[in-house]
Design a protein around this motif. Sequence first.
Motif, PDB file in Angstrom:
ATOM      1  N   ALA A 119       0.812  -1.079  -0.009  1.00 28.54           N
ATOM      2  CA  ALA A 119       0.150   0.156   0.192  1.00 28.54           C
ATOM      3  C   ALA A 119       1.035   1.118   0.002  1.00 28.54           C
ATOM      4  O   ALA A 119       0.360   2.246  -0.484  1.00 28.54           O
ATOM      5  CB  ALA A 119      -0.805   0.185   1.172  1.00 28.54           C
ATOM      6  N   LYS A 120       2.096   1.177   0.183  1.00 29.40           N
ATOM      7  CA  LYS A 120       2.980   2.518   0.527  1.00 29.40           C
ATOM      8  C   LYS A 120       2.971   3.037  -0.715  1.00 29.40           C
ATOM      9  O   LYS A 120       3.190   4.256  -0.899  1.00 29.40           O
ATOM     10  CB  LYS A 120       4.144   1.968   1.048  1.00 29.40           C
ATOM     11  CG  LYS A 120       5.284   3.027   0.962  1.00 29.40           C
ATOM     12  CD  LYS A 120       6.599   2.662   1.334  1.00 29.40           C
ATOM     13  CE  LYS A 120       7.675   3.817   1.100  1.00 29.40           C
ATOM     14  NZ  LYS A 120       9.223   3.358   1.301  1.00 29.40           N
ATOM     15  N   ASP A 121       3.346   2.236  -1.822  1.00 25.95           N
ATOM     16  CA  ASP A 121       3.545   2.765  -3.259  1.00 25.95           C
ATOM     17  C   ASP A 121       2.251   2.644  -4.036  1.00 25.95           C
ATOM     18  O   ASP A 121       2.511   3.083  -5.290  1.00 25.95           O
ATOM     19  CB  ASP A 121       4.623   2.406  -3.898  1.00 25.95           C
ATOM     20  CG  ASP A 121       6.051   2.596  -3.185  1.00 25.95           C
ATOM     21  OD1 ASP A 121       6.017   3.576  -2.552  1.00 25.95           O
ATOM     22  OD2 ASP A 121       6.920   1.360  -3.103  1.00 25.95           O
ATOM     23  N   ASP A 122       1.106   2.340  -3.361  1.00 29.06           N
ATOM     24  CA  ASP A 122      -0.218   2.276  -4.268  1.00 29.06           C
ATOM     25  C   ASP A 122      -0.886   3.519  -4.339  1.00 29.06           C
ATOM     26  O   ASP A 122      -1.465   4.132  -3.215  1.00 29.06           O
ATOM     27  CB  ASP A 122      -1.058   1.090  -3.690  1.00 29.06           C
ATOM     28  CG  ASP A 122      -2.278   0.733  -4.571  1.00 29.06           C
ATOM     29  OD1 ASP A 122      -2.768   1.726  -5.380  1.00 29.06           O
ATOM     30  OD2 ASP A 122      -2.723  -0.226  -4.511  1.00 29.06           O
ATOM     31  N   SER A 123      -1.030   4.404  -5.192  1.00 33.05           N
ATOM     32  CA  SER A 123      -1.642   5.604  -5.672  1.00 33.05           C
ATOM     33  C   SER A 123      -3.278   5.582  -5.096  1.00 33.05           C
ATOM     34  O   SER A 123      -3.701   6.387  -4.833  1.00 33.05           O
ATOM     35  CB  SER A 123      -1.552   6.108  -6.664  1.00 33.05           C
ATOM     36  OG  SER A 123      -2.176   5.145  -7.803  1.00 33.05           O
ATOM     37  N   ARG A 124      -3.648   4.348  -5.018  1.00 32.13           N
ATOM     38  CA  ARG A 124      -5.103   4.288  -4.906  1.00 32.13           C
ATOM     39  C   ARG A 124      -5.615   4.380  -3.412  1.00 32.13           C
ATOM     40  O   ARG A 124      -6.492   4.758  -2.761  1.00 32.13           O
ATOM     41  CB  ARG A 124      -5.840   3.053  -5.470  1.00 32.13           C
ATOM     42  CG  ARG A 124      -5.690   2.651  -6.845  1.00 32.13           C
ATOM     43  CD  ARG A 124      -6.006   1.631  -7.444  1.00 32.13           C
ATOM     44  NE  ARG A 124      -5.179   0.547  -6.923  1.00 32.13           N
ATOM     45  CZ  ARG A 124      -5.174  -0.787  -7.128  1.00 32.13           C
ATOM     46  NH1 ARG A 124      -6.204  -1.358  -7.723  1.00 32.13           N
ATOM     47  NH2 ARG A 124      -4.199  -1.778  -6.574  1.00 32.13           N
ATOM     48  N   ILE A 125      -4.252   4.072  -2.426  1.00 30.21           N
ATOM     49  CA  ILE A 125      -4.371   3.810  -1.077  1.00 30.21           C
ATOM     50  C   ILE A 125      -3.865   5.363  -0.449  1.00 30.21           C
ATOM     51  O   ILE A 125      -2.808   5.863  -0.809  1.00 30.21           O
ATOM     52  CB  ILE A 125      -3.463   2.992  -0.380  1.00 30.21           C
ATOM     53  CG1 ILE A 125      -4.079   1.469  -1.068  1.00 30.21           C
ATOM     54  CG2 ILE A 125      -3.459   2.991   1.128  1.00 30.21           C
ATOM     55  CD1 ILE A 125      -5.344   0.989  -0.514  1.00 30.21           C
ATOM     56  N   LYS A 126      -4.630   6.077   0.019  1.00 27.68           N
ATOM     57  CA  LYS A 126      -4.481   7.470   0.575  1.00 27.68           C
ATOM     58  C   LYS A 126      -3.889   7.491   1.937  1.00 27.68           C
ATOM     59  O   LYS A 126      -3.744   8.524   2.497  1.00 27.68           O
ATOM     60  CB  LYS A 126      -5.638   8.368   0.231  1.00 27.68           C
ATOM     61  CG  LYS A 126      -6.219   8.493  -1.128  1.00 27.68           C
ATOM     62  CD  LYS A 126      -4.988   8.779  -2.094  1.00 27.68           C
ATOM     63  CE  LYS A 126      -5.215   9.054  -3.693  1.00 27.68           C
ATOM     64  NZ  LYS A 126      -4.158   9.215  -4.347  1.00 27.68           N
ATOM     65  N   ALA A 127      -4.347   6.504   2.757  1.00 25.26           N
ATOM     66  CA  ALA A 127      -4.066   6.301   4.002  1.00 25.26           C
ATOM     67  C   ALA A 127      -4.337   4.907   4.678  1.00 25.26           C
ATOM     68  O   ALA A 127      -4.828   4.008   3.983  1.00 25.26           O
ATOM     69  CB  ALA A 127      -5.159   7.293   5.025  1.00 25.26           C
ATOM     70  N   LEU A 128      -3.659   4.785   5.900  1.00 28.19           N
ATOM     71  CA  LEU A 128      -3.867   3.398   6.462  1.00 28.19           C
ATOM     72  C   LEU A 128      -4.399   3.721   7.973  1.00 28.19           C
ATOM     73  O   LEU A 128      -4.221   4.450   8.589  1.00 28.19           O
ATOM     74  CB  LEU A 128      -2.209   3.087   6.784  1.00 28.19           C
ATOM     75  CG  LEU A 128      -2.041   1.712   7.587  1.00 28.19           C
ATOM     76  CD1 LEU A 128      -2.603   0.324   6.913  1.00 28.19           C
ATOM     77  CD2 LEU A 128      -0.511   1.490   8.015  1.00 28.19           C
ATOM     78  N   VAL A 129      -5.358   2.630   8.137  1.00 30.35           N
ATOM     79  CA  VAL A 129      -6.416   2.632   9.470  1.00 30.35           C
ATOM     80  C   VAL A 129      -5.935   1.346  10.235  1.00 30.35           C
ATOM     81  O   VAL A 129      -6.239   0.372   9.651  1.00 30.35           O
ATOM     82  CB  VAL A 129      -7.538   2.851   9.073  1.00 30.35           C
ATOM     83  CG1 VAL A 129      -8.482   2.720  10.375  1.00 30.35           C
ATOM     84  CG2 VAL A 129      -7.967   4.225   8.502  1.00 30.35           C
ATOM     85  N   LEU A 130      -5.439   1.482  11.302  1.00 26.86           N
ATOM     86  CA  LEU A 130      -5.221   0.676  12.186  1.00 26.86           C
ATOM     87  C   LEU A 130      -6.152   0.350  13.327  1.00 26.86           C
ATOM     88  O   LEU A 130      -6.743   1.368  13.855  1.00 26.86           O
ATOM     89  CB  LEU A 130      -4.092   0.690  13.230  1.00 26.86           C
ATOM     90  CG  LEU A 130      -2.707   0.987  12.284  1.00 26.86           C
ATOM     91  CD1 LEU A 130      -1.608   1.393  13.346  1.00 26.86           C
ATOM     92  CD2 LEU A 130      -2.247  -0.207  11.358  1.00 26.86           C
ATOM     93  N   GLU A 131      -6.961  -0.998  13.428  1.00 28.41           N
ATOM     94  CA  GLU A 131      -7.972  -1.318  14.228  1.00 28.41           C
ATOM     95  C   GLU A 131      -7.507  -2.511  15.083  1.00 28.41           C
ATOM     96  O   GLU A 131      -7.351  -3.497  14.560  1.00 28.41           O
ATOM     97  CB  GLU A 131      -9.377  -1.498  13.577  1.00 28.41           C
ATOM     98  CG  GLU A 131      -9.763  -0.436  12.964  1.00 28.41           C
ATOM     99  CD  GLU A 131     -11.195  -0.652  12.100  1.00 28.41           C
ATOM    100  OE1 GLU A 131     -11.641  -1.784  12.108  1.00 28.41           O
ATOM    101  OE2 GLU A 131     -11.869   0.093  11.611  1.00 28.41           O
TER     102      GLU A 131
END
Length: 335
Positions: A101-113
């Motif tokens: 996800a780090k270099d995936d332009s479609r992913i704008k944020a990371l959410v930890l649950e």
Amino acid sequence: MTEQKNFFTYIFGTTWRVWDFLCRVVINLVITVLVVFVVAASLSSKRVIFPSNAALVVDMKGDLVEQYSGDPAARAMSRLLGQKQQPQTRLRDVVGAIEKAKDDSRIKALVLETDELDSAGLAALREIGHAIQDFRSSGKPVFALGSAYDQRQYYLAAQADTVFIHPQGEVFLHGFGIYQPYFKDAIDKLGIEWNIFRVGKYKSAVEPFMLNGMSPEAREDYSGVLKSLWGVYEQDITHARKLPADALDAYIAGAEKNLEAEQGDTAKLALKSRLVDKIAEPDQMIDAVAKVTGWSGHSFRQIEYRNYLGGEDGDPDAPVLDGDKVAVIVASGDI
């Protein structure tokens, strides 16, 4: 008359056997069709409609493991049949999804649950922590959404840019310890004779059978290991949160006095101690992430990390056979 009776008995018996056979065939066909339908539905569910502007949600549940326990075929069948299983989160899936996800332009944020994370070793937590820190280097925000945090859960949450906590939540830290039962009194009362062999005072494995408490040598050993582990834990947290080196020790030691000063409000104590960034209700947490990703229905636009792996690579459990590979055999248990 007897011959006629025998004839009707034969006809009735034959008819019943044919009917029973047909019923079994029909039932088996229905069951086969249902199984095929469930398998097909399961396979088709792997087709992920990927949002164009989404948060990667890492919702860790149950035990954090190197490899799933039990027979893979049995686990798959249990899932198909809807049978409840002890949840497990596989380490390499979490790390792999965050790295992709780090270099995936479609992913704008990371959410930890982390609310449903039960158990995890420090080594596994650190591996995920390193992946989160690497993700942050991309400039994308990381949010930790939690009702409350125990010691394992907080390690991961602390790696985020923004740590949320529910108004009735707490950050429960207590350091590392060990609990060892001892059986000497019970053995003596039961009249059991043991033949114990050991070389050296620091061989403490047999102490539960020969003592009623920890020997000075065992205490020295355990203390050294636990202090080392806690030092690593505290260093990682204080570095990620930009806190003084002794911040966690001070938080634990002063918990009673500081909690009284906050009138028993554990969430405010965590905020004042700079362990969290914001006290928020669930809808406020969702709104904060939605400002980055936009809305999808009643929540922020998102994709769960297992679906993300499936959408990217097909079945995350499928082996990759092309080229040279290094196989890792996972061993778990006592030595």
